[in-house]
Write an enzyme that holds these catalytic residues in place. Sequence first.
Site, PDB file in Angstrom:
ATOM      1  N   THR A 271       0.798  -1.132   0.167  1.00  0.00           N
ATOM      2  CA  THR A 271      -0.167   0.002   0.030  1.00  0.00           C
ATOM      3  C   THR A 271       0.765   1.348   0.036  1.00  0.00           C
ATOM      4  OG1 THR A 271      -1.593   1.284   1.312  1.00  0.00           O
ATOM      5  CG2 THR A 271      -0.127  -0.349   2.572  1.00  0.00           C
TER       6      THR A 271
ATOM      7  N   TYR B  77      -2.370   0.101  10.739  1.00  0.00           N
ATOM      8  CA  TYR B  77      -2.374  -0.432   9.379  1.00  0.00           C
ATOM      9  C   TYR B  77      -1.410  -0.198   8.549  1.00  0.00           C
ATOM     10  CZ  TYR B  77      -3.795  -1.005   4.464  1.00  0.00           C
ATOM     11  OH  TYR B  77      -3.886  -1.384   3.180  1.00  0.00           O
TER      12      TYR B  77
END
Length: 356
Positions: A126, A169
Amino acid sequence: MTKTVLITGGAGFIGSNLADRLVSDGCRVRIFDALARPGVERNLEWLSGRHGDLIEPVIADVRNGDALAAAVRGADVAFHFAAQVAVTTSMVDPASDLAININGTFNLLEAARLASNSVPVIFASTNKVYGDLVQFGSELTEGGHYPANAQLAASGVPESQPLDFHTPYGCSKGAADQYVLDYARSYDLPTAVLRMSCVYGERQMGTEDQGWVAHFLIRALQGEPVTLYGDGHQVRDILYVGDAVAAYLGVWRNIDRLKGQVFNLGGGPANAVSLRALLDHIAQTLNSRVNIEMSDWRPGDQRWFVADTRALDGALGLPAKLDWRVGVARLAGWLAEERGLALPAGTTPLAAVGAR
């Protein structure tokens, strides 16, 4: 010989699109998925109905190392999409976020390392590994937030940008990202990492926390308001799922040459758009007003992120990416059909914008 491909999270949005393409290319696909995300079971049903026995479902969790090791056996490659995918969820339940994203990835790497054929692993990372990028500053322009550095604004964030994990995250995906790269260094396992921007397209079950392009369209189609966090002028480069699938396939086909490397995967500067501009475009496309509600900034929200994709584009010779306006129209048509919703009268004919 027919290749057997393992896709963790294969019932999800990108995984199901990749699976469909792989079977169409002559592969057998093993779908390893816990079916924890609402709606993804419909993707698995679609794949099985479309391809029959060429789709092998394995309903299990990546935290189960034994189940994952069994699924790796006989596979020619593993694409790793299974993850806890929302920043907001990681803030509420960081323990599960860690267990799924770090331990789940470790389980897959170990299974691949110990397999008799040293299974390649291609990992979906990501852009959050780069942090909030506040060090570049931000100027609010007509097009949204852009960095003051003109060169950076024009080309995007390169892979050489230092890592700066924010939120649980960001930490869990970042740690997994580094584990995948290190298994190439330490064990000569053929791995590669793709740090993704915002991918959108058909089979995306968008929610407010993940899959926001589809979420915006779903709310607009249902006549419901959209909540923007911060000021709504955040800029993202968005990538059509077909282009993402082409990149994943290209990395696998060139894994001997690309192993141990990391690449940004996104729409790039040509497909950068602010949240407000996207909502304006949706309203114009659907010929209906989209009501907007505002709320506070959320943790880890980057005011601007655009990926510099030149390294991956050059390594694979990828064609120009689908224009985001065309892709959004395709997604609007699919969502309306999939949910049994009527497109508003006067909607821009999707066929007119459907060509690349």
